[in-house]
Design a protein around this motif. Structure first.
Motif, PDB file in Angstrom:
ATOM      1  N   ARG A  56      -1.750  -3.695  10.113  1.00 27.96           N
ATOM      2  CA  ARG A  56      -0.553  -2.975  10.555  1.00 27.96           C
ATOM      3  C   ARG A  56      -0.798  -2.174  11.833  1.00 27.96           C
ATOM      4  NH1 ARG A  56      -0.294  -2.689   4.889  1.00 27.96           N
ATOM      5  NH2 ARG A  56       1.606  -3.624   4.037  1.00 27.96           N
ATOM      6  N   GLY A  57      -2.020  -2.144  12.313  1.00 23.21           N
ATOM      7  CA  GLY A  57      -2.324  -1.398  13.525  1.00 23.21           C
ATOM      8  C   GLY A  57      -2.249   0.102  13.337  1.00 23.21           C
ATOM      9  N   SER A  78      -3.081  -0.239  -4.206  1.00 24.95           N
ATOM     10  CA  SER A  78      -1.772   0.097  -3.657  1.00 24.95           C
ATOM     11  C   SER A  78      -1.832   0.252  -2.140  1.00 24.95           C
ATOM     12  CB  SER A  78      -1.260   1.394  -4.288  1.00 24.95           C
ATOM     13  OG  SER A  78      -0.021   1.780  -3.733  1.00 24.95           O
ATOM     14  N   GLU A  79      -0.807  -0.228  -1.411  1.00 21.70           N
ATOM     15  CA  GLU A  79      -0.768  -0.149   0.042  1.00 21.70           C
ATOM     16  C   GLU A  79       0.344   0.760   0.560  1.00 21.70           C
ATOM     17  OE1 GLU A  79      -1.393  -3.555   2.493  1.00 21.70           O
ATOM     18  OE2 GLU A  79      -2.176  -4.767   0.843  1.00 21.70           O
ATOM     19  N   HIS A  80       1.528   0.674  -0.039  1.00 22.98           N
ATOM     20  CA  HIS A  80       2.656   1.487   0.427  1.00 22.98           C
ATOM     21  C   HIS A  80       2.399   2.965   0.152  1.00 22.98           C
ATOM     22  CE1 HIS A  80       7.176   2.643  -0.054  1.00 22.98           C
ATOM     23  NE2 HIS A  80       6.730   2.937   1.147  1.00 22.98           N
ATOM     24  N   ASP A  97       4.087   5.876   3.540  1.00 21.12           N
ATOM     25  CA  ASP A  97       4.507   4.904   4.555  1.00 21.12           C
ATOM     26  C   ASP A  97       3.302   4.115   5.082  1.00 21.12           C
ATOM     27  OD1 ASP A  97       3.261   6.869   6.024  1.00 21.12           O
ATOM     28  OD2 ASP A  97       5.039   7.450   7.175  1.00 21.12           O
ATOM     29  N   TYR A  98       2.468   3.642   4.164  1.00 22.05           N
ATOM     30  CA  TYR A  98       1.334   2.765   4.492  1.00 22.05           C
ATOM     31  C   TYR A  98       0.217   3.454   5.282  1.00 22.05           C
ATOM     32  CZ  TYR A  98       4.579  -0.935   3.078  1.00 22.05           C
ATOM     33  OH  TYR A  98       5.467  -1.714   2.378  1.00 22.05           O
ATOM     34  N   VAL A 131      -2.159   2.230  -8.318  1.00 22.60           N
ATOM     35  CA  VAL A 131      -1.719   0.848  -8.446  1.00 22.60           C
ATOM     36  C   VAL A 131      -0.197   0.831  -8.576  1.00 22.60           C
ATOM     37  CG1 VAL A 131      -2.069   0.903 -10.960  1.00 22.60           C
ATOM     38  CG2 VAL A 131      -2.011  -1.299  -9.760  1.00 22.60           C
ATOM     39  N   ASN A 132       0.430  -0.164  -7.969  1.00 23.70           N
ATOM     40  CA  ASN A 132       1.895  -0.270  -7.982  1.00 23.70           C
ATOM     41  C   ASN A 132       2.556   1.010  -7.469  1.00 23.70           C
ATOM     42  OD1 ASN A 132       1.709  -2.877  -9.110  1.00 23.70           O
ATOM     43  ND2 ASN A 132       1.606  -2.035 -11.179  1.00 23.70           N
ATOM     44  N   ASP A 133       1.938   1.598  -6.443  1.00 24.41           N
ATOM     45  CA  ASP A 133       2.467   2.796  -5.781  1.00 24.41           C
ATOM     46  C   ASP A 133       2.592   3.992  -6.719  1.00 24.41           C
ATOM     47  OD1 ASP A 133       2.621   1.410  -3.398  1.00 24.41           O
ATOM     48  OD2 ASP A 133       4.656   0.712  -3.779  1.00 24.41           O
TER      49      ASP A 133
END
Length: 233
Positions: A56-57, A78-80, A97-98, A131-133
């Protein structure tokens, strides 16, 4: 003679190599996967904490100084929603927001522990999983969780609010103007949730009693740090 001394001093100054201050060492202290990782800049495993997502830079600084790594089990697919505990386990640096922006999340002010404390002592913490935000802090005696990753639509702007009844039978309404903590911003046990307005929101209902199982995780399961990084051997 005085002018000669000054000129000689200037010559020596020009001939002396400039000594640059040594930059603190930078080391990767955690890998989420093949494109996301945490770096710590500083000596003795304490300093600036940086988050990088090469896909995502994103390259941001969640903590500007004095960060010390979390030493318990740490699993974070989790990423978000990203949540980073510290050595004391007394709070979290979170991003929704990532990893672009960061905020501080904490524990509910009520009694999460049977002894009335709002959080477990550091020595009781065994693992932290995101996990799962949603975050799950497991201790010897309790499970602390953040809410499910959404807001109850009833307390969003223009929503009807959430009616609830007090023990005396009086009906109150949790309104959008004062909705309480936003999702992901507070961690509590089921004990701490009881009797709060949060328990009426859909994102705080049907919480698990155990940390969800994480399968095929590609990241590290602990933070790592070399205490001797950057020091003369």
């Amino acid at each position: 003679m005085k002018e000669l001394t000054i000129l000689s001093g200037m010559f020596l100054l020009l001939m002396t190599p400039l000594v640059q201050a040594k930059e603190p060492p930078v080391q990767v202290v955690y890998r989420f996967d093949d494109h996301r990782y945490l770096e710590l800049k500083g000596y003795d495993c304490e300093g600036e904490l940086w988050y990088t997502d090469t896909v995502r830079g994103i390259h941001t600084e969640p903590v500007s100084q004095f960060y010390r790594i979390f030493t318990r089990k740490f699993v974070h697919p989790s990423e978000h929603y990203i949540a980073l505990p510290n050595w004391e386990s007394d709070g979290f640096i979170i991003s929704k927001d990532y990893g672009q922006t960061w905020q501080v999340a904490g524990f509910s002010p009520g009694p999460n522990e049977l002894n009335g404390m709002d959080r477990a002592p550091r020595e009781d913490v065994s693992s932290f999983t995101v996990v799962n935000d949603q975050g799950f802090l497991q201790t010897k005696h309790s499970l602390y969780t953040s809410s499910k990753p959404f807001e109850d639509p009833r307390i969003l702007p223009g929503g009807p609010g959430i009616p609830y009844t007090l023990e005396n039978g009086k009906v109150q309404v949790l309104e959008a103007q004062y909705p309480g903590e936003a999702w992901g911003m507070v961690y509590m046990t089921k004990l701490g949730l009881e009797g709060t307005t949060q328990e009426h929101k859909t994102n705080w209902q049907d919480l698990p009693d155990h940390v969800p199982e994480v399968k095929n995780y590609q990241g590290w399961d602990h933070m790592r740090c070399d205490m001797d990084a950057g020091k003369a051997k």
